[in-house]
Design an enzyme around this catalytic site. Structure first.
Site, PDB file in Angstrom:
ATOM      1  CG  HIS A 100      -1.845   1.140   1.296  1.00  0.00           C
ATOM      2  ND1 HIS A 100      -2.775   1.594   0.558  1.00  0.00           N
ATOM      3  CD2 HIS A 100      -1.970   2.140   2.281  1.00  0.00           C
ATOM      4  CE1 HIS A 100      -3.363   2.796   0.770  1.00  0.00           C
ATOM      5  NE2 HIS A 100      -2.746   2.899   2.013  1.00  0.00           N
TER       6      HIS A 100
ATOM      7  CE  LYS B 298      -0.149   6.111   1.374  1.00  0.00           C
ATOM      8  NZ  LYS B 298      -0.930   6.149   2.571  1.00  0.00           N
TER       9      LYS B 298
ATOM     10  CG  ASP C 173      -5.002   2.678  -3.176  1.00  0.00           C
ATOM     11  OD1 ASP C 173      -4.825   2.923  -1.754  1.00  0.00           O
ATOM     12  OD2 ASP C 173      -5.952   1.554  -3.203  1.00  0.00           O
TER      13      ASP C 173
ATOM     14  NE  ARG D 265      17.548  18.874  14.521  1.00  0.00           N
ATOM     15  CZ  ARG D 265      17.403  19.854  15.409  1.00  0.00           C
ATOM     16  NH1 ARG D 265      17.041  19.789  16.721  1.00  0.00           N
ATOM     17  NH2 ARG D 265      17.322  21.008  14.744  1.00  0.00           N
TER      18      ARG D 265
END
Length: 312
Positions: A138, A159, A177, A243
């Site tokens: 997915h 998304k 999808d 980071r």
């Protein structure tokens, strides 16, 4: 694993059926192909019965000079109930003994106009791609600057909207999808879209849009090798996000590991730009430049120089 039948290769390679049509639905269990020259010569100890057998000019001219009784006995051993099929190449005529034995056990005897080497190569490639391990994930697959980026994340995280933004910026949509993935060779994952939803994007509030109709043929592509996964997740204040980019996370799909980045989502973050930069940065790393490593090196130099000044 997807099973291929003799019927599939008859249609794919436009093969002529000479005998044993009742066995057309026999399954082909392996992509390996055999040229049974040594078996025709009489040595059947290691005969790979479960492979498609190819008979070319060499094998057929050898059979021409054989005693009919010996020939019948060899053809009888060649045609087993386990053999998927026998293909005659170069449009040549098979011996009658082979036609009779193939018909007797319902073994498809086929003919191709291609040369043996060419058919062997094309057939192996076709069988390997059809029998490659597959899975479905997915997510959304986009080609960004030649990098196949799989965007994953929980439902509703954004998304498809990010994919739309990326397409508007000139990148190409492969699948939305559901992404069908097959592992071609060890370490190569090829992603494509299920036929039903090809070129379509589902945007909440807008519904389903056709990317190819809206943005043109250059905005889509049928398949792409996947090398990077960007996982979108809602921003969690308690979680410490990387980071500097020194830690490289991996994700396993079938038997292949690919680089995975986790990008936190919150209002005001332009995800399309972040993912675009992630793809460019990934390309740079593959070319041997790592910005995080470079920063660490600079930092060490500054610290070392500081220590050196203190010493003086």
């Amino acid at each position: 694993m997807e099973k291929v039948t003799i019927k599939d290769i008859v249609e794919k390679f436009d093969l002529e059926i000479l005998a044993g049509e009742e066995g057309i639905h026999r399954k082909i269990p392996t992509s390996d192909i055999s040229r049974p020259g040594i078996e025709i010569a009489g040595y059947f100890n290691f005969y790979p019965v479960k492979r498609v057998q190819l008979l070319g000019r060499t094998e057929l001219t050898f059979l021409e000079h054989m005693d009919p009784i010996v020939k019948k006995e060899r053809m009888d051993k060649l045609c087993t109930y386990d053999t998927p099929g026998i293909i005659i190449t170069r449009g040549m005529e098979p011996p009658q003994e082979l036609i009779d034995e193939a018909e007797k056990v319902g073994l498809p005897l086929l003919r191709s106009s291609l040369s043996t080497t060419r058919l062997s190569s094309s057939l192996t490639t076709y069988l390997e791609s059809q029998m490659a391990p597959t899975t479905a994930i997915h997510g959304v697959l986009v080609d960004i600057y030649g990098v196949g980026v799989l965007i994953t994340g929980n439902s509703g995280v954004g998304k498809s909207e990010t994919a739309l933004d990326l397409v508007r910026r000139g990148h190409r949509l492969v699948a939305d999808d559901s992404v069908e993935i097959r592992q071609d060779t060890e370490g190569t994952l090829i992603g494509s879209s299920p036929e039903l939803i090809q070129h379509l994007l589902e945007i909440r509030g807008l519904g389903i849009i056709n990317v190819m109709t809206l943005f043109g043929a250059g905005a889509v592509r049928p398949y792409k090798r996947i090398v990077l996964c960007v996982n979108l997740e809602l921003w969690d204040q308690k979680k410490a996000y990387d980071r500097l980019g020194l830690e490289e996370e991996k994700m396993k799909i079938i038997d292949t590991d690919i680089t995975k980045l986790t990008v936190p989502v919150r209002p005001g973050r332009n995800l399309a730009v972040i993912i675009e930069v992630a793809a460019m940065n990934f390309r740079l790393k593959r070319l041997g430049y790592d910005a995080a490593q470079e920063f660490t090196k600079r930092l060490s130099n500054v610290i070392e120089e500081g220590d050196h000044d203190d010493f003086h």
